[in-house]
Design a protein around this motif. Structure first.
Motif, mmCIF file in Angstrom:
data_model
loop_
_atom_site.group_PDB
_atom_site.id
_atom_site.type_symbol
_atom_site.label_atom_id
_atom_site.label_comp_id
_atom_site.label_asym_id
_atom_site.label_seq_id
_atom_site.Cartn_x
_atom_site.Cartn_y
_atom_site.Cartn_z
ATOM 1 N N VAL A 133 0.865 -1.173 0.000
ATOM 2 C CA VAL A 133 0.000 0.000 0.000
ATOM 3 C C VAL A 133 0.905 1.227 0.000
ATOM 4 C CG1 VAL A 133 -1.819 1.253 1.202
ATOM 5 C CG2 VAL A 133 -1.785 -1.259 1.259
ATOM 6 N N PRO A 134 1.014 1.922 -1.129
ATOM 7 C CA PRO A 134 1.835 3.141 -1.158
ATOM 8 C C PRO A 134 1.287 4.180 -0.192
ATOM 9 C CG PRO A 134 1.299 2.391 -3.365
ATOM 10 C CD PRO A 134 0.444 1.604 -2.433
ATOM 11 N N THR A 135 2.098 5.144 0.158
ATOM 12 C CA THR A 135 1.745 6.155 1.150
ATOM 13 C C THR A 135 0.306 6.639 0.975
ATOM 14 O OG1 THR A 135 4.039 6.904 1.107
ATOM 15 C CG2 THR A 135 2.432 8.347 2.164
ATOM 16 N N PRO A 136 -0.594 6.315 1.916
ATOM 17 C CA PRO A 136 -1.993 6.730 1.777
ATOM 18 C C PRO A 136 -2.164 8.204 2.146
ATOM 19 C CG PRO A 136 -1.696 5.570 3.839
ATOM 20 C CD PRO A 136 -0.364 5.535 3.130
ATOM 21 N N LYS A 137 -3.240 8.829 1.627
ATOM 22 C CA LYS A 137 -3.469 10.253 1.878
ATOM 23 C C LYS A 137 -4.907 10.570 2.267
ATOM 24 C CE LYS A 137 0.192 11.601 -1.353
ATOM 25 N NZ LYS A 137 0.529 12.351 -2.591
ATOM 26 N N ASP A 138 -5.824 9.626 2.122
ATOM 27 C CA ASP A 138 -7.247 9.879 2.317
ATOM 28 C C ASP A 138 -7.653 9.671 3.776
ATOM 29 O OD1 ASP A 138 -9.957 10.204 2.117
ATOM 30 O OD2 ASP A 138 -10.264 8.628 0.618
ATOM 31 N N GLY A 147 -8.149 16.818 16.789
ATOM 32 C CA GLY A 147 -6.812 17.058 17.303
ATOM 33 C C GLY A 147 -5.757 16.132 16.759
ATOM 34 N N MET A 148 -6.169 15.154 15.936
ATOM 35 C CA MET A 148 -5.197 14.249 15.317
ATOM 36 C C MET A 148 -5.736 13.827 13.962
ATOM 37 S SD MET A 148 -5.778 10.744 17.513
ATOM 38 C CE MET A 148 -5.444 11.589 19.048
ATOM 39 N N GLN A 149 -4.884 13.237 13.154
ATOM 40 C CA GLN A 149 -5.268 12.813 11.813
ATOM 41 C C GLN A 149 -4.807 11.388 11.572
ATOM 42 O OE1 GLN A 149 -3.252 14.353 8.104
ATOM 43 N NE2 GLN A 149 -5.238 15.361 7.833
ATOM 44 N N ARG A 150 -5.776 10.502 11.344
ATOM 45 C CA ARG A 150 -5.472 9.110 11.026
ATOM 46 C C ARG A 150 -5.674 8.894 9.534
ATOM 47 N NH1 ARG A 150 -9.372 8.588 15.319
ATOM 48 N NH2 ARG A 150 -8.334 8.259 17.337
ATOM 49 N N ILE A 151 -4.690 8.272 8.892
ATOM 50 C CA ILE A 151 -4.779 7.936 7.472
ATOM 51 C C ILE A 151 -4.610 6.424 7.356
ATOM 52 C CG2 ILE A 151 -3.913 8.378 5.159
ATOM 53 C CD1 ILE A 151 -2.727 10.973 6.160
ATOM 54 N N ALA A 152 -5.723 5.716 7.152
ATOM 55 C CA ALA A 152 -5.710 4.256 7.171
ATOM 56 C C ALA A 152 -4.904 3.696 6.007
ATOM 57 C CB ALA A 152 -7.134 3.727 7.137
ATOM 58 N N ALA A 153 -4.166 2.617 6.275
ATOM 59 C CA ALA A 153 -3.371 1.957 5.239
ATOM 60 C C ALA A 153 -3.708 0.474 5.147
ATOM 61 C CB ALA A 153 -1.885 2.144 5.504
ATOM 62 N N ILE A 154 -3.646 -0.231 6.268
ATOM 63 C CA ILE A 154 -3.929 -1.666 6.307
ATOM 64 C C ILE A 154 -5.266 -1.853 7.030
ATOM 65 C CG2 ILE A 154 -3.131 -3.931 7.045
ATOM 66 C CD1 ILE A 154 -1.347 -2.507 4.939
ATOM 67 N N SER A 155 -6.255 -2.367 6.319
ATOM 68 C CA SER A 155 -7.593 -2.504 6.894
ATOM 69 C C SER A 155 -8.366 -3.570 6.136
ATOM 70 C CB SER A 155 -8.345 -1.171 6.816
ATOM 71 O OG SER A 155 -8.611 -0.835 5.454
ATOM 72 N N ALA A 156 -9.581 -3.841 6.587
ATOM 73 C CA ALA A 156 -10.446 -4.770 5.857
ATOM 74 C C ALA A 156 -10.747 -4.237 4.466
ATOM 75 C CB ALA A 156 -11.744 -4.989 6.631
ATOM 76 N N TRP A 165 -4.990 -3.734 12.015
ATOM 77 C CA TRP A 165 -5.317 -2.467 11.339
ATOM 78 C C TRP A 165 -4.132 -1.537 11.558
ATOM 79 C CZ3 TRP A 165 -5.843 2.660 12.837
ATOM 80 C CH2 TRP A 165 -6.550 3.503 11.969
ATOM 81 N N MET A 166 -3.754 -0.760 10.532
ATOM 82 C CA MET A 166 -2.581 0.098 10.658
ATOM 83 C C MET A 166 -2.796 1.399 9.903
ATOM 84 S SD MET A 166 1.397 -1.045 9.983
ATOM 85 C CE MET A 166 2.621 -0.701 11.241
ATOM 86 N N CYS A 167 -2.309 2.492 10.481
ATOM 87 C CA CYS A 167 -2.480 3.799 9.852
ATOM 88 C C CYS A 167 -1.241 4.661 10.071
ATOM 89 C CB CYS A 167 -3.710 4.527 10.409
ATOM 90 S SG CYS A 167 -3.482 5.255 12.063
#
Length: 252
Positions: A133-138, A147-156, A165-167
């Motif tokens: 999964v190349p660098t995700p941005k969505d 107060g924080m920003q999660r960008i999911a990469a490894i998920s269902a 699950w990883m972000c």
């Protein structure tokens, strides 16, 4: 029987030159392992997970080849900023044929019987081979907390993951997030750069302060918030949960 302390976040320092981080040895009772691993030029490393577990990883720096399949003949190239995922029952190794070391953060469940409950048609079937999964941005594909920003990469949704699950995660200077918890999931995070505080306790007066190379662990159900009271750079890191991204926010 080991009972995990569910009243506080836990800070774990990495050990230079060694595979180290969150594990059953450093945090008895945890259901997740997250470790930093450096593979030197011309070296090959074994990830160390049980074959009943999925793995998720983030490449911090350098480049490597992920080898799997019969005689490890199938190869996927990964580089800094990439994530990769491997399904259960897939032996693989990490090879560094390049001139510079490769540094990665590897995460997997210590209890593969705990799986997520994907909903809707977005959930994919688990991948059969290595997924890069190349660098995700969505940021719209996963739950957020002010107060924080999660960008999911490894998920269902991205790779069909059921156990992990990883972000990518970031917090800007002078941001104080809202209180929240993560249900029954076990959470580990690795700091790539910057520093922040994970605050907990009756008035959020207690905290740990992870910096570059540090790991933080949040036990299931712990109400906490993330605070960045500093003037320096944003806090940036990667975060993994077993088995999914559960987020329960409080307040506006």
């Amino acid at each position: 029987m080991i009972v995990l302390d569910a009243s506080r976040s836990i800070l774990v320092h990495s050990e230079p030159g060694r595979r180290s981080g969150v594990s059953a040895a450093t945090i008895p009772g945890t259901k997740i392992t997250m470790q930093v691993l450096t593979v030197n030029p011309s070296e090959t490393a074994v990830p160390g997970n049980d074959l009943d577990t999925e793995t998720a990883a983030y490449i911090v720096s350098g480049r490597a080849q992920i080898l799997s399949g019969k005689d490890f003949a199938e190869s996927k190239d990964v580089g800094a900023g990439d994530f990769y995922f491997t399904p259960v029952q897939l032996p693989y190794v990490i090879r560094n044929p390049h001139d510079e070391p490769v540094k990665l953060v590897l995460a997997y469940s210590l209890d593969p019987s705990i799986t997520n409950t994907p909903t809707g048609s977005k959930a994919l079937n688990p991948a059969r081979g290595v997924s890069v999964v190349p660098t995700p941005k969505d940021t719209s594909t996963t739950a957020q907390t002010r107060g924080m920003q999660r960008i999911a990469a490894i998920s269902a949704e991205t790779v069909g993951a059921k156990q992990i699950w990883m972000c990518y995660l970031s917090v800007n200077p002078h941001e104080r997030g809202q209180p929240h918890h993560h249900g029954g999931t076990h959470t580990a995070a690795y700091t790539i750069s910057g520093r922040a505080r994970i605050c907990f306790g009756p008035n959020f007066d207690d905290f740990i302060e992870p910096g570059p190379g540090d790991f933080a662990f949040d036990p299931p159900g712990l109400v906490h918030l993330v605070d960045h009271p500093f003037d320096d750079q944003p806090w940036r890191g990667v975060l993994a949960r077993c088995p999914q991204n559960t987020v329960v926010n409080f307040g506006e």
